[in-house]
Design a protein around this motif. Structure first.
Motif, PDB file in Angstrom:
ATOM      1  N   UNK A  41      -8.159 -44.993  13.142  1.00  0.00           N
ATOM      2  CA  UNK A  41      -9.470 -45.567  12.831  1.00  0.00           C
ATOM      3  C   UNK A  41      -9.511 -46.149  11.417  1.00  0.00           C
ATOM      4  N   UNK A  42      -8.704 -45.594  10.522  1.00  0.00           N
ATOM      5  CA  UNK A  42      -8.592 -46.197   9.182  1.00  0.00           C
ATOM      6  C   UNK A  42      -8.014 -47.598   9.299  1.00  0.00           C
ATOM      7  N   UNK A  43      -7.075 -47.783  10.208  1.00  0.00           N
ATOM      8  CA  UNK A  43      -6.527 -49.117  10.437  1.00  0.00           C
ATOM      9  C   UNK A  43      -7.563 -50.075  10.987  1.00  0.00           C
ATOM     10  N   UNK A  44      -8.415 -49.581  11.884  1.00  0.00           N
ATOM     11  CA  UNK A  44      -9.486 -50.425  12.427  1.00  0.00           C
ATOM     12  C   UNK A  44     -10.472 -50.813  11.333  1.00  0.00           C
ATOM     13  N   UNK A  45     -10.819 -49.855  10.479  1.00  0.00           N
ATOM     14  CA  UNK A  45     -11.728 -50.135   9.365  1.00  0.00           C
ATOM     15  C   UNK A  45     -11.106 -51.170   8.421  1.00  0.00           C
ATOM     16  N   UNK A  49     -12.715 -54.677   7.276  1.00  0.00           N
ATOM     17  CA  UNK A  49     -12.890 -55.060   5.868  1.00  0.00           C
ATOM     18  C   UNK A  49     -12.290 -56.434   5.587  1.00  0.00           C
ATOM     19  N   UNK A  50     -11.230 -56.784   6.313  1.00  0.00           N
ATOM     20  CA  UNK A  50     -10.631 -58.109   6.126  1.00  0.00           C
ATOM     21  C   UNK A  50     -11.558 -59.211   6.595  1.00  0.00           C
ATOM     22  N   UNK A  51     -12.476 -58.885   7.495  1.00  0.00           N
ATOM     23  CA  UNK A  51     -13.510 -59.846   7.868  1.00  0.00           C
ATOM     24  C   UNK A  51     -14.595 -59.912   6.802  1.00  0.00           C
ATOM     25  N   UNK A  52     -14.970 -58.761   6.261  1.00  0.00           N
ATOM     26  CA  UNK A  52     -16.052 -58.725   5.276  1.00  0.00           C
ATOM     27  C   UNK A  52     -15.645 -59.337   3.939  1.00  0.00           C
ATOM     28  N   UNK A  79     -12.016 -50.140  -1.412  1.00  0.00           N
ATOM     29  CA  UNK A  79     -12.116 -49.400  -0.158  1.00  0.00           C
ATOM     30  C   UNK A  79     -10.962 -49.751   0.775  1.00  0.00           C
ATOM     31  N   UNK A  80     -10.556 -51.022   0.769  1.00  0.00           N
ATOM     32  CA  UNK A  80      -9.434 -51.452   1.598  1.00  0.00           C
ATOM     33  C   UNK A  80      -8.153 -50.725   1.198  1.00  0.00           C
ATOM     34  N   UNK A  81      -7.911 -50.611  -0.099  1.00  0.00           N
ATOM     35  CA  UNK A  81      -6.732 -49.877  -0.575  1.00  0.00           C
ATOM     36  C   UNK A  81      -6.788 -48.430  -0.091  1.00  0.00           C
ATOM     37  N   UNK A  82      -7.972 -47.828  -0.175  1.00  0.00           N
ATOM     38  CA  UNK A  82      -8.131 -46.427   0.237  1.00  0.00           C
ATOM     39  C   UNK A  82      -7.838 -46.233   1.722  1.00  0.00           C
ATOM     40  N   UNK A 116       3.772 -53.303   7.296  1.00  0.00           N
ATOM     41  CA  UNK A 116       4.291 -52.966   5.963  1.00  0.00           C
ATOM     42  C   UNK A 116       4.125 -54.140   5.002  1.00  0.00           C
ATOM     43  N   UNK A 117       4.376 -55.351   5.473  1.00  0.00           N
ATOM     44  CA  UNK A 117       4.180 -56.533   4.624  1.00  0.00           C
ATOM     45  C   UNK A 117       2.726 -56.637   4.170  1.00  0.00           C
ATOM     46  N   UNK A 118       1.801 -56.422   5.099  1.00  0.00           N
ATOM     47  CA  UNK A 118       0.380 -56.470   4.749  1.00  0.00           C
ATOM     48  C   UNK A 118       0.024 -55.358   3.775  1.00  0.00           C
ATOM     49  N   UNK A 119       0.603 -54.181   3.969  1.00  0.00           N
ATOM     50  CA  UNK A 119       0.323 -53.046   3.089  1.00  0.00           C
ATOM     51  C   UNK A 119       0.745 -53.344   1.654  1.00  0.00           C
ATOM     52  N   UNK A 120       1.974 -53.836   1.480  1.00  0.00           N
ATOM     53  CA  UNK A 120       2.444 -54.139   0.127  1.00  0.00           C
ATOM     54  C   UNK A 120       1.638 -55.269  -0.513  1.00  0.00           C
ATOM     55  N   UNK A 121       1.209 -56.218   0.304  1.00  0.00           N
ATOM     56  CA  UNK A 121       0.378 -57.304  -0.234  1.00  0.00           C
ATOM     57  C   UNK A 121      -0.968 -56.756  -0.714  1.00  0.00           C
ATOM     58  N   UNK A 122      -1.524 -55.788   0.006  1.00  0.00           N
ATOM     59  CA  UNK A 122      -2.780 -55.146  -0.423  1.00  0.00           C
ATOM     60  C   UNK A 122      -2.583 -54.457  -1.764  1.00  0.00           C
TER      61      UNK A 122
END
Length: 202
Positions: A41-45, A49-52, A79-82, A116-122
């Motif tokens: 669910x954290x992934x869904x959130x 957030x990427x829309x907001x 919040x996205x990082x969290x 993983x690519x998206x995570x490191x970019x965040x």
């Protein structure tokens, strides 16, 4: 105008809640550990957030025009990082070998690479924002770097989500991914984050 604002907020609430409610009703949750469910669910959130994020940056939401929208954009970034950390940490707790393989880009599942690519970019985008003043990054360089990171984040997350056959309901997931892409492209176009100087330099 007030009716229009109300309708926009109702539509946004529906866009946010439908994927969450649909995922909560997934039969796959019956056999999952609470930590794994929280990670999912954290992934869904994170996807929500990427829309907001672009909607706030562009001042598209009623009552949240710039600069108020951009202040919330920064806090939404925090919040996205969290939630990304919660997502990865939860998966680590439930299956450390899979997370290690994903981080080392040796996972047999293609969606892991994009995640993983998206995570490191965040993380890199957050660090750039945190140390922007100390690094004395010029506004033009900042816009290009931030937008480039955002492109990797949105593209990587969307591909990551679409490749996974998990708790998210397919139709709402595809719709949310499409809206996140459209919102990102709109704010890039409206704020001219990639100006025509690229054409002049070609």
């Amino acid at each position: 105008m007030r009716l229009r604002a109300i309708l926009i907020w109702i539509a946004l609430a529906g866009i946010v809640l439908v994927p969450l409610v649909a995922a909560a009703q997934s039969p796959l949750l019956q056999w999952r550990q609470p930590v794994y469910i929280a990670a999912g669910f954290a992934g869904i959130v994170a996807l929500i957030l990427l829309l907001l994020q672009p909607l706030l940056a562009g001042g598209y939401l009623p009552g949240l025009a710039a600069p108020r929208g951009r202040v919330l954009h920064r806090w939404t970034g925090v919040l996205l990082v969290f939630v990304v950390i919660v997502h990865v940490a939860g998966l680590w707790i439930t299956s450390p070998p899979d997370v290690v393989d994903a981080l080392l880009f040796r996972s047999p599942t293609p969606f892991s690479v994009w995640g993983v690519l998206a995570m490191w970019a965040v993380f890199l985008s957050a660090l750039l924002a945190l140390f922007r003043r100390k690094l004395r990054v010029r506004p033009r360089t900042w816009r290009l770097a931030h937008t480039a990171f955002a492109l990797v984040i949105v593209a990587g997350t969307v591909i990551h989500a679409l490749l996974i056959e998990g708790t998210m309901e397919t139709t709402s997931k595809v719709a949310l991914c499409a809206l996140a892409i459209v919102a990102f492209l709109k704010v890039v176009a409206d704020l001219k984050l990639f100006p025509l100087r690229l054409k002049r330099s070609a």
